[in-house]
Scaffold this motif. Structure first.
Motif, PDB file in Angstrom:
ATOM      1  N   ASP A 174       0.824  -1.217   0.039  1.00 47.86           N
ATOM      2  CA  ASP A 174      -0.159  -0.057  -0.072  1.00 47.86           C
ATOM      3  C   ASP A 174       0.839   1.229  -0.050  1.00 47.86           C
ATOM      4  N   ASP A 175       2.116   1.012   0.690  1.00 46.32           N
ATOM      5  CA  ASP A 175       2.964   2.379   0.674  1.00 46.32           C
ATOM      6  C   ASP A 175       3.844   2.438  -0.836  1.00 46.32           C
ATOM      7  N   TYR A 176       4.277   1.202  -1.284  1.00 42.82           N
ATOM      8  CA  TYR A 176       5.024   1.384  -2.411  1.00 42.82           C
ATOM      9  C   TYR A 176       4.021   1.603  -3.771  1.00 42.82           C
ATOM     10  N   LEU A 177       2.942   0.972  -3.839  1.00 42.73           N
ATOM     11  CA  LEU A 177       1.943   1.207  -5.192  1.00 42.73           C
ATOM     12  C   LEU A 177       0.507   1.539  -4.247  1.00 42.73           C
ATOM     13  N   PRO A 178       0.355   2.852  -3.935  1.00 42.30           N
ATOM     14  CA  PRO A 178      -1.057   2.937  -3.403  1.00 42.30           C
ATOM     15  C   PRO A 178      -2.141   2.711  -4.266  1.00 42.30           C
ATOM     16  N   TRP A 179      -3.370   2.010  -3.664  1.00 42.72           N
ATOM     17  CA  TRP A 179      -4.316   1.718  -4.549  1.00 42.72           C
ATOM     18  C   TRP A 179      -4.931   2.919  -5.378  1.00 42.72           C
ATOM     19  N   ASP A 180      -4.795   4.084  -4.858  1.00 46.02           N
ATOM     20  CA  ASP A 180      -5.459   5.127  -5.694  1.00 46.02           C
ATOM     21  C   ASP A 180      -4.228   5.870  -6.654  1.00 46.02           C
ATOM     22  N   HIS A 181      -3.115   5.123  -6.913  1.00 45.75           N
ATOM     23  CA  HIS A 181      -1.958   5.495  -7.770  1.00 45.75           C
ATOM     24  C   HIS A 181      -2.573   5.615  -9.265  1.00 45.75           C
ATOM     25  N   LYS A 182      -2.188   6.841  -9.948  1.00 51.17           N
ATOM     26  CA  LYS A 182      -2.795   6.912 -11.266  1.00 51.17           C
ATOM     27  C   LYS A 182      -1.551   6.992 -12.296  1.00 51.17           C
ATOM     28  N   THR A 183      -1.596   6.293 -13.088  1.00 46.70           N
ATOM     29  CA  THR A 183      -0.409   6.207 -14.127  1.00 46.70           C
ATOM     30  C   THR A 183      -0.880   7.480 -15.270  1.00 46.70           C
ATOM     31  N   PRO A 184       0.068   8.191 -15.541  1.00 39.45           N
ATOM     32  CA  PRO A 184      -0.063   9.320 -16.406  1.00 39.45           C
ATOM     33  C   PRO A 184      -0.333   9.006 -17.851  1.00 39.45           C
ATOM     34  N   SER A 185      -1.120   9.528 -18.521  1.00 39.35           N
ATOM     35  CA  SER A 185      -1.412   9.157 -19.840  1.00 39.35           C
ATOM     36  C   SER A 185      -0.153   9.103 -20.665  1.00 39.35           C
ATOM     37  N   SER A 186       0.708   9.783 -20.547  1.00 43.05           N
ATOM     38  CA  SER A 186       2.023   9.678 -21.093  1.00 43.05           C
ATOM     39  C   SER A 186       3.035   8.797 -20.841  1.00 43.05           C
ATOM     40  N   ALA A 187       2.687   7.989 -19.930  1.00 40.83           N
ATOM     41  CA  ALA A 187       3.586   6.755 -19.393  1.00 40.83           C
ATOM     42  C   ALA A 187       3.993   5.710 -20.562  1.00 40.83           C
ATOM     43  N   THR A 188       5.297   5.389 -20.334  1.00 42.26           N
ATOM     44  CA  THR A 188       5.967   4.546 -21.587  1.00 42.26           C
ATOM     45  C   THR A 188       5.044   3.227 -21.075  1.00 42.26           C
ATOM     46  N   PRO A 189       5.443   2.089 -21.801  1.00 35.84           N
ATOM     47  CA  PRO A 189       4.527   0.888 -21.696  1.00 35.84           C
ATOM     48  C   PRO A 189       5.118   0.276 -20.303  1.00 35.84           C
ATOM     49  N   LEU A 190       6.534   0.397 -20.192  1.00 35.30           N
ATOM     50  CA  LEU A 190       7.214  -0.307 -18.754  1.00 35.30           C
ATOM     51  C   LEU A 190       6.500   0.482 -17.881  1.00 35.30           C
ATOM     52  N   GLN A 191       6.380   1.768 -17.674  1.00 34.08           N
ATOM     53  CA  GLN A 191       5.856   2.503 -16.492  1.00 34.08           C
ATOM     54  C   GLN A 191       4.390   1.984 -16.558  1.00 34.08           C
ATOM     55  N   GLN A 192       3.681   1.832 -17.516  1.00 32.76           N
ATOM     56  CA  GLN A 192       2.255   1.211 -17.320  1.00 32.76           C
ATOM     57  C   GLN A 192       2.414  -0.005 -16.700  1.00 32.76           C
ATOM     58  N   CYS A 193       3.214  -0.848 -17.310  1.00 34.45           N
ATOM     59  CA  CYS A 193       3.107  -2.210 -16.551  1.00 34.45           C
ATOM     60  C   CYS A 193       3.700  -2.083 -14.879  1.00 34.45           C
ATOM     61  N   LEU A 194       4.651  -1.269 -14.639  1.00 31.91           N
ATOM     62  CA  LEU A 194       5.117  -1.086 -13.352  1.00 31.91           C
ATOM     63  C   LEU A 194       4.055  -0.606 -12.173  1.00 31.91           C
ATOM     64  N   SER A 195       2.994  -0.183 -12.926  1.00 30.98           N
ATOM     65  CA  SER A 195       2.013   0.664 -12.277  1.00 30.98           C
ATOM     66  C   SER A 195       0.937  -0.426 -11.740  1.00 30.98           C
ATOM     67  N   ARG A 196       1.092  -1.547 -12.266  1.00 26.53           N
ATOM     68  CA  ARG A 196       0.034  -2.854 -11.561  1.00 26.53           C
ATOM     69  C   ARG A 196       0.774  -3.826 -10.700  1.00 26.53           C
ATOM     70  N   ARG A 197       0.034  -3.848  -9.617  1.00 31.10           N
ATOM     71  CA  ARG A 197       0.579  -4.912  -8.547  1.00 31.10           C
ATOM     72  C   ARG A 197       0.931  -6.014  -8.843  1.00 31.10           C
ATOM     73  N   GLU A 198       0.422  -6.836  -9.887  1.00 27.13           N
ATOM     74  CA  GLU A 198       0.613  -8.420 -10.156  1.00 27.13           C
ATOM     75  C   GLU A 198       2.216  -8.198 -11.007  1.00 27.13           C
ATOM     76  N   ALA A 199       2.478  -7.100 -11.142  1.00 28.41           N
ATOM     77  CA  ALA A 199       3.899  -6.817 -11.890  1.00 28.41           C
ATOM     78  C   ALA A 199       5.004  -7.143 -10.895  1.00 28.41           C
ATOM     79  N   TYR A 200       4.706  -7.436  -9.635  1.00 30.12           N
ATOM     80  CA  TYR A 200       5.802  -7.560  -8.532  1.00 30.12           C
ATOM     81  C   TYR A 200       5.513  -8.769  -7.886  1.00 30.12           C
ATOM     82  N   ASP A 201       7.127  -9.468  -7.513  1.00 27.88           N
ATOM     83  CA  ASP A 201       6.980 -10.516  -6.654  1.00 27.88           C
ATOM     84  C   ASP A 201       7.235  -9.860  -5.288  1.00 27.88           C
ATOM     85  N   VAL A 202       6.829 -10.521  -4.333  1.00 33.32           N
ATOM     86  CA  VAL A 202       6.931 -10.365  -2.642  1.00 33.32           C
ATOM     87  C   VAL A 202       7.853 -11.372  -1.924  1.00 33.32           C
ATOM     88  N   VAL A 203       8.831 -11.001  -1.312  1.00 36.51           N
ATOM     89  CA  VAL A 203       9.470 -11.850  -0.515  1.00 36.51           C
ATOM     90  C   VAL A 203       9.363 -11.420   1.098  1.00 36.51           C
TER      91      VAL A 203
END
Length: 139
Positions: free
Chosen positions: A62-91
């Motif tokens: 919730d701190d790293y990627l808050p639920w209300d995070h908005k990706t800017p429309s100018s975001a690159t495909p990588l930035q768009q991908c990294l704005s999704r929680r399922e793009a991360y692994d957690v240990v």
């Protein structure tokens, strides 16, 4: 106008600033009826995550990627991908005296948009699971 009326007049617009997280979306009853639950969860792939660890992970995410995070429309495909929680692994690992360490790192198989590996993305959190607060973040 009374003092109480004035207070309410200023307080009500401020209430709009305090938004609750959105509730999860549920499938339709027809779609849900198609799901058959097993008598027992399969052994293969099953993961047991303790409640304290789960809450520590949730606080960190919730701190790293808050639920209300908005990706800017100018975001690159990588930035768009990294704005999704399922793009991360957690240990997560227990630490000393009521601390859980949570590492959040991008999964390169999810955000493979070509290019160099992601080295400067992710974070490690130390979470106090007795007071439910973030002690520190290493990025």
């Amino acid at each position: 106008m009374t003092r109480a009326s004035m207070f309410l007049l200023f307080l009500l617009p401020a209430c709009a600033l305090f938004q609750r997280p959105p509730r999860p979306v549920h499938a339709s009853k027809e779609e849900a009826a198609k799901v058959e639950f097993p008598l027992a969860l399969p052994e293969e792939g099953r993961q047991i995550i303790g409640g304290a660890t789960l809450k520590a992970i949730q606080l960190a995410m919730d701190d790293y990627l808050p639920w209300d995070h908005k990706t800017p429309s100018s975001a690159t495909p990588l930035q768009q991908c990294l704005s999704r929680r399922e793009a991360y692994d957690v240990v997560a690992a227990p630490g000393p005296q009521g601390v859980v360490f949570v590492s959040i790192v991008p999964n390169p198989d999810v955000c493979d948009v070509g290019g160099p590996p992601l080295l400067d993305v992710g974070a490690i959190y130390s979470i106090d699971v007795t007071g439910w607060r973030i002690l520190s973040v290493q990025q």
